[in-house]
Design an enzyme around this catalytic site. Structure first.
Site, PDB file in Angstrom:
ATOM      1  N   GLY A 187       0.853  -1.203   0.000  1.00  0.00           N
ATOM      2  CA  GLY A 187       0.000   0.000   0.000  1.00  0.00           C
ATOM      3  C   GLY A 187       0.877   1.238   0.000  1.00  0.00           C
ATOM      4  CB  ALA A 188       4.223   1.557  -1.357  1.00  0.00           C
ATOM      5  CE1 TYR A 190      -0.161   8.936   8.871  1.00  0.00           C
ATOM      6  CE2 TYR A 190      -2.402   8.148   8.594  1.00  0.00           C
ATOM      7  CZ  TYR A 190      -1.496   9.006   9.190  1.00  0.00           C
ATOM      8  OH  TYR A 190      -1.930   9.956  10.091  1.00  0.00           O
ATOM      9  CE  LYS A 245      -7.865   0.420  10.512  1.00  0.00           C
ATOM     10  NZ  LYS A 245      -6.748   0.213   9.568  1.00  0.00           N
ATOM     11  CE1 TYR A 266      -7.799   9.100  14.434  1.00  0.00           C
ATOM     12  CE2 TYR A 266     -10.084   8.407  14.237  1.00  0.00           C
ATOM     13  CZ  TYR A 266      -9.146   9.376  14.546  1.00  0.00           C
ATOM     14  OH  TYR A 266      -9.559  10.606  14.975  1.00  0.00           O
ATOM     15  CG  ASP A 297      -5.991  -7.657  -5.356  1.00  0.00           C
ATOM     16  OD1 ASP A 297      -5.715  -7.104  -4.264  1.00  0.00           O
ATOM     17  OD2 ASP A 297      -6.995  -8.381  -5.528  1.00  0.00           O
ATOM     18  CG  LEU A 306      -3.187  -3.442   1.474  1.00  0.00           C
ATOM     19  CD1 LEU A 306      -4.026  -4.665   1.176  1.00  0.00           C
ATOM     20  CD2 LEU A 306      -2.946  -2.659   0.212  1.00  0.00           C
ATOM     21  CE1 TYR A 345     -11.466   4.779  10.748  1.00  0.00           C
ATOM     22  CE2 TYR A 345     -10.772   3.508  12.643  1.00  0.00           C
ATOM     23  CZ  TYR A 345     -10.586   3.896  11.339  1.00  0.00           C
ATOM     24  OH  TYR A 345      -9.539   3.382  10.629  1.00  0.00           O
ATOM     25  CB  VAL A 366      -7.320  15.070   4.147  1.00  0.00           C
ATOM     26  CG1 VAL A 366      -8.119  14.944   2.855  1.00  0.00           C
ATOM     27  CG2 VAL A 366      -7.922  16.102   5.070  1.00  0.00           C
TER      28      VAL A 366
HETATM   29  P1  NAD Z   1      -4.689   5.678   1.270  1.00  0.00           P
HETATM   30  O1  NAD Z   1      -5.988   5.507   0.580  1.00  0.00           O
HETATM   31  O2  NAD Z   1      -4.017   7.001   1.206  1.00  0.00           O
HETATM   32  O3  NAD Z   1      -3.638   4.581   0.754  1.00  0.00           O
HETATM   33  C1  NAD Z   1      -3.975   3.246   0.597  1.00  0.00           C
HETATM   34  C2  NAD Z   1      -2.920   2.533  -0.213  1.00  0.00           C
HETATM   35  O4  NAD Z   1      -3.349   1.177  -0.411  1.00  0.00           O
HETATM   36  C3  NAD Z   1      -2.690   3.112  -1.614  1.00  0.00           C
HETATM   37  O5  NAD Z   1      -1.320   3.098  -1.896  1.00  0.00           O
HETATM   38  C4  NAD Z   1      -3.421   2.125  -2.522  1.00  0.00           C
HETATM   39  O6  NAD Z   1      -2.861   2.041  -3.833  1.00  0.00           O
HETATM   40  C5  NAD Z   1      -3.175   0.840  -1.777  1.00  0.00           C
HETATM   41  N1  NAD Z   1      -4.127  -0.228  -2.131  1.00  0.00           N
HETATM   42  C6  NAD Z   1      -5.467  -0.227  -2.007  1.00  0.00           C
HETATM   43  N2  NAD Z   1      -5.974  -1.417  -2.413  1.00  0.00           N
HETATM   44  C7  NAD Z   1      -4.919  -2.180  -2.791  1.00  0.00           C
HETATM   45  C8  NAD Z   1      -4.773  -3.483  -3.287  1.00  0.00           C
HETATM   46  N3  NAD Z   1      -5.825  -4.289  -3.465  1.00  0.00           N
HETATM   47  N4  NAD Z   1      -3.530  -3.915  -3.603  1.00  0.00           N
HETATM   48  C9  NAD Z   1      -2.434  -3.128  -3.450  1.00  0.00           C
HETATM   49  N5  NAD Z   1      -2.502  -1.885  -2.938  1.00  0.00           N
HETATM   50  C10 NAD Z   1      -3.734  -1.413  -2.619  1.00  0.00           C
HETATM   51  O7  NAD Z   1      -4.946   5.237   2.779  1.00  0.00           O
HETATM   52  P2  NAD Z   1      -4.344   5.714   4.181  1.00  0.00           P
HETATM   53  O8  NAD Z   1      -5.308   6.664   4.798  1.00  0.00           O
HETATM   54  O9  NAD Z   1      -2.919   6.073   4.075  1.00  0.00           O
HETATM   55  O10 NAD Z   1      -4.511   4.362   4.997  1.00  0.00           O
HETATM   56  C11 NAD Z   1      -3.465   3.453   5.238  1.00  0.00           C
HETATM   57  C12 NAD Z   1      -3.698   2.801   6.581  1.00  0.00           C
HETATM   58  O11 NAD Z   1      -3.643   3.808   7.610  1.00  0.00           O
HETATM   59  C13 NAD Z   1      -5.069   2.133   6.709  1.00  0.00           C
HETATM   60  O12 NAD Z   1      -4.937   0.962   7.477  1.00  0.00           O
HETATM   61  C14 NAD Z   1      -5.873   3.163   7.481  1.00  0.00           C
HETATM   62  O13 NAD Z   1      -6.954   2.601   8.185  1.00  0.00           O
HETATM   63  C15 NAD Z   1      -4.812   3.684   8.419  1.00  0.00           C
HETATM   64  N6  NAD Z   1      -5.091   4.978   9.061  1.00  0.00           N
HETATM   65  C16 NAD Z   1      -5.527   6.052   8.335  1.00  0.00           C
HETATM   66  C17 NAD Z   1      -5.819   7.233   9.002  1.00  0.00           C
HETATM   67  C18 NAD Z   1      -6.309   8.451   8.256  1.00  0.00           C
HETATM   68  O14 NAD Z   1      -6.837   9.367   8.895  1.00  0.00           O
HETATM   69  N7  NAD Z   1      -6.136   8.518   6.963  1.00  0.00           N
HETATM   70  C19 NAD Z   1      -5.626   7.348  10.391  1.00  0.00           C
HETATM   71  C20 NAD Z   1      -5.151   6.266  11.090  1.00  0.00           C
HETATM   72  C21 NAD Z   1      -4.886   5.074  10.413  1.00  0.00           C
END
Ligand code: NAD
Length: 384
Positions: free
Chosen positions: A47-48, A52, A242, A223, A110, A138, A233, A270
């Site tokens: 999920g790079a 995050y 979670k 979170y 995927d 992810l 949440y 965001v």
């Molecule tokens: P994001 O949507 O910015 O990034 C998600 C990433 O996952 C992307 O790189 C996307 O390409 C990848 N992805 C999605 N489906 C995929 C698949 N099937 N195969 C390969 N890659 C895939 O999300 P984010 O907000 O950075 O979330 C990342 C983690 O951080 C999650 O677990 C989320 O719950 C957690 N988190 C987010 C927040 C927030 O406020 N955004 C807060 C705390 C924790």
């Protein structure tokens, strides 16, 4: 082509290549300008390409000089359609990394599938031997399992419906929304998609292929947030996933083969994923205002810098009493939360702009797609 934002609901269907590049560069520059702990050297980030995960990859590379393998799920440009911002981010990151003498390869597909796990592990085996860190970041709406079943995650409550304020960002209005409870099937599906099963699968596959060091560290993100958001949440369907993720961290560590797994509880920000959650965007825009006024606001890169350099690899990991890393420490400070609570009780359509940092929210939203970066000419023709 001149690329302009086209927003549909919670997403923007276009992305700006030069803007994405400039924003990746500014994250790299932030990391370069800070001091570094001694961290892992061969890092897999699942999920790079955004949020995050992208920030974790940048910090791993630019704080520790780590070789990084990223797994992303992004679209290339075709015809007059731009690529997804994650695709541009990744291309830019790879270019910068290469120029700076850092190894970076990416698998686009995927992450839930065996095929992509196999491809990724083959690259690790051939190029790096073994990884010493796995970052699992992810955020996906659905998952197809090996037997072809498609599970879709939902953002609903568990048990009772919940009514509270939410924001319509398009019309800039605040109104009440009632979020309905998820069915048992929906909760189970959400756990399948966003719980820890696939994280565990990745670790098992790496172990089976002898592609992970015995003392490797792995981290996934969670979170918690304040009461206002709990029903939707922490105590909602995503919260069940979670909980499963946290239990998975315990299981990975309990296997007692040296691999240590952690959950990092991050700040609300965001991202493409958080924009889709009811109630949360209004909370985030109030939170931004309060945290900025108190000079404690952070974005993904500051959070991930702190995670890796201060919480995980500066001596022993810094954990709370339940064994989690708390990067939401500043968000959850009493003074911050009491101000947020006060503004939450007062906020309505009329006073929206003074109670919340709507501009900051919008800025961050557009930046997800490469719009609003300093020094980029958005009127210029760009190669998409
Ligand atoms: P994001 O949507 O910015 O990034 C998600 C990433 O996952 C992307 O790189 C996307 O390409 C990848 N992805 C999605 N489906 C995929 C698949 N099937 N195969 C390969 N890659 C895939 O999300 P984010 O907000 O950075 O979330 C990342 C983690 O951080 C999650 O677990 C989320 O719950 C957690 N988190 C987010 C927040 C927030 O406020 N955004 C807060 C705390 C924790």
């Amino acid at each position: 082509m001149i690329v302009k934002p086209k927003v549909r609901g919670f997403i923007c269907t276009t992305a700006h290549p030069e803007g994405c590049k400039a924003l990746v560069k500014s994250q790299i520059d932030y990391v370069k300008s800070n001091v570094h702990a001694n961290g892992p050297k061969k890092v897999l980030v699942v999920g790079a390409s955004m949020g995050y995960g992208l920030a974790s990859r940048i910090v791993s590379a630019y704080s520790f000089g780590a070789a990084t393998v990223g797994v992303i799920f992004d679209k290339q440009a075709s015809g007059s359609r731009t690529a997804s911002s994650g695709w541009y981010n990744t291309k830019a990151f790879e270019e910068f990394a290469k120029a700076d003498g850092l190894y970076a390869k990416t698998v686009n597909g995927d992450a839930y599938s065996k095929e992509i796990k196999d491809q990724t592990i083959e690259i690790i085996k051939n190029d790096l031997g073994k990884v010493d860190m796995v970052i699992y970041s992810l955020a996906a709406p659905r998952r197809t399992t090996a037997d072809g079943t498609v599970y879709s995650s939902v953002l609903k409550t568990v048990g009772e419906p919940y009514t509270n304020k939410t924001i319509d960002l398009k019309t800039k209005t605040v109104h009440d929304i009632t979020v309905e409870p998820a069915t048992d099937d929906e909760i189970n599906a959400t756990v399948k998609v966003m719980g820890g099963e696939d994280w565990q699968d990745w670790i098992n596959a790496l172990k089976a292929a002898d592609a992970i060091e015995d003392n490797a560290v792995t981290v996934a993100y969670s979170y918690i947030g304040p009461d206002i958001t709990h029903a939707i949440y922490a105590d909602g369907s995503i919260g069940k996933a979670k909980d499963h993720l946290f239990q998975t961290a315990k299981n990975i560590t309990a296997a007692d083969d040296g691999i240590k797994a952690y959950i990092s509880v991050n700040k609300a920000l965001v991202t493409q994923s958080s924009a889709a959650i009811p109630i949360v965007p209004l909370y985030i825009s109030i939170l931004y205002k309060v945290m900025k006024e108190n000079n404690v606001h952070e974005g993904c890169i500051e959070q991930m810098y702190r995670l890796l350099n201060e919480k995980l690899f500066k001596g022993e990991p810094v954990l709370d009493e339940e064994g989690r890393i708390r990067l939401d420490d500043l968000e959850m400070q009493d003074n911050i939360q009491s101000e947020v609570k006060k503004l939450w009780s007062e906020i309505n359509t009329e006073n929206l702009e003074s109670c919340a940092d709507l501009d900051g929210y919008n800025e961050d939203f557009y930046r997800l797609f490469g719009f609003g970066a300093d020094g980029v000419d958005y009127e210029a023709d760009v190669e998409i």
